[in-house]
Motif scaffolding. Sequence first.
Motif, PDB file in Angstrom:
ATOM      1  N   SER A 191      -6.043   2.207  -7.637  1.00  0.00           N
ATOM      2  CA  SER A 191      -6.277   3.285  -6.681  1.00  0.00           C
ATOM      3  C   SER A 191      -7.223   2.807  -5.588  1.00  0.00           C
ATOM      4  O   SER A 191      -8.107   1.984  -5.836  1.00  0.00           O
ATOM      5  N   TYR A 225       0.853  -1.183   0.000  1.00  0.00           N
ATOM      6  CA  TYR A 225       0.000   0.000   0.000  1.00  0.00           C
ATOM      7  C   TYR A 225       0.891   1.235   0.000  1.00  0.00           C
ATOM      8  O   TYR A 225       1.881   1.299   0.751  1.00  0.00           O
ATOM      9  N   GLN A 237      -9.476   4.164  -1.864  1.00  0.00           N
ATOM     10  CA  GLN A 237      -9.941   5.266  -1.039  1.00  0.00           C
ATOM     11  C   GLN A 237     -10.808   4.720   0.083  1.00  0.00           C
ATOM     12  O   GLN A 237     -11.295   3.590   0.022  1.00  0.00           O
ATOM     13  N   ALA A 269      -7.814   2.404   4.505  1.00  0.00           N
ATOM     14  CA  ALA A 269      -7.533   3.148   3.276  1.00  0.00           C
ATOM     15  C   ALA A 269      -8.197   2.502   2.071  1.00  0.00           C
ATOM     16  O   ALA A 269      -8.603   3.186   1.124  1.00  0.00           O
ATOM     17  N   ALA A 301      -5.690   8.448   1.280  1.00  0.00           N
ATOM     18  CA  ALA A 301      -6.917   7.810   0.787  1.00  0.00           C
ATOM     19  C   ALA A 301      -8.172   8.497   1.290  1.00  0.00           C
ATOM     20  O   ALA A 301      -9.284   8.064   0.965  1.00  0.00           O
ATOM     21  N   GLY A 338      -3.281  10.857  -3.646  1.00  0.00           N
ATOM     22  CA  GLY A 338      -4.041   9.634  -3.501  1.00  0.00           C
ATOM     23  C   GLY A 338      -3.220   8.448  -3.034  1.00  0.00           C
ATOM     24  O   GLY A 338      -2.017   8.544  -2.787  1.00  0.00           O
ATOM     25  N   GLY A 372       0.929   5.732  -0.563  1.00  0.00           N
ATOM     26  CA  GLY A 372       0.125   6.944  -0.663  1.00  0.00           C
ATOM     27  C   GLY A 372       0.956   8.193  -0.512  1.00  0.00           C
ATOM     28  O   GLY A 372       1.999   8.188   0.150  1.00  0.00           O
TER      29      GLY A 372
END
Length: 270
Positions: free
Chosen positions: A152, A129, A154, A201, A229, A136, A131
Motif C-alpha cells: 500500500s 501503480y 499513500q 502517491a 493515495a 486506497g 488505485g
Amino acid sequence: MPALDDALYEALIATTIAAGRVVMQVYDGAFAVEHKGDASPVTEADKQAEIVILADLARLTPEIPVVAEESCAEGRIPTVGGLFFLVDPVDGTREFISRNGDFTVNIGLVENGVPVLGLVYAPARGDLYAGRIGLGAEHLSIVDFEVSVRRSIQVADPAQSPPRILASRSHRTPETDDFIARFPGASLVAAGSSLKFCLMAAGEADLYPRMGPTMQWDTAAGDAVLRAAGGAVETVGGAALTYGPGPGEGVRAYANPWFVARGARVGSGP
C-alpha cells in the motif's frame, strides 16, 4: 459500480501488464518513429499496446465506452456518458524514444467527471501503480511480467518543507518555472510521463505543476492513483480537475487546462 469490483480491478492489472509486455517487445528492438497530425511522435508500441487494451476492455466491460489516444488521433472518438475509460497506451513517447525508462501504460476509469480507478505501469522499471477512490492505492513490483510484491502507498503528510517539486523531463515551460520560483529552496525531482503522479502517491514528492498542454488520457490514470493515495489535482484556479468532453472539436474536446497536482497540501504557496 465497476470501479469497486475486485475482479475487474485484478483483470485490468493483468491487461496493463500484457500491454506493457508488448511495449517492451518493441522497446527492446529497432523501431521507427512516426508523427501524428499534431506533430507528436508515435511508435509501433503505442499502436500495439492500444490494440491489446481495447480488446480486453471490449471483453471485460463491453458496455463502457473507451476514449483511447491513438484511436482518437485517427478520428474514432466515441460518445461517452457518465462512465468511460481513458487510455494512453504509451505516455511519455519521447522518453520511450530516448530509452530512459520513464514511459508508462495508462488505463483510467472516469465516473461523472472523477477519475475513480487508475493503473499506471512503467514496464522498463518493473513498477505498476494502481488505485481506486475510497479503497486506497498500491505499488506492485513486476518481475518477468508477473506480480512479485504488492504494498500500500499513500502521500506524504505533511508535505516536506520546502517541498519536493516534480519537473517534466520534456515539457518545462516559463510559467512552470515561475511557479517553482515561489518555493525558495524547493528540491526538483525530474521524471517523465504519468510517473510524476505516482511518485507523489508513494510519498516521494509533493507538487507537480503543469502549465502546458496535456490531454485527459495523459493524466486520468495517474490522477486516480494520486487521489486514491490521498492527493489532489486542481486547476490553477483551485477547482478539482474534471474529465469528460469539453469545449473544442475532435480530440481538442479532451484537452486539460493547466493544473497543479499535490501529494499533500503545501503551505505558503498556491
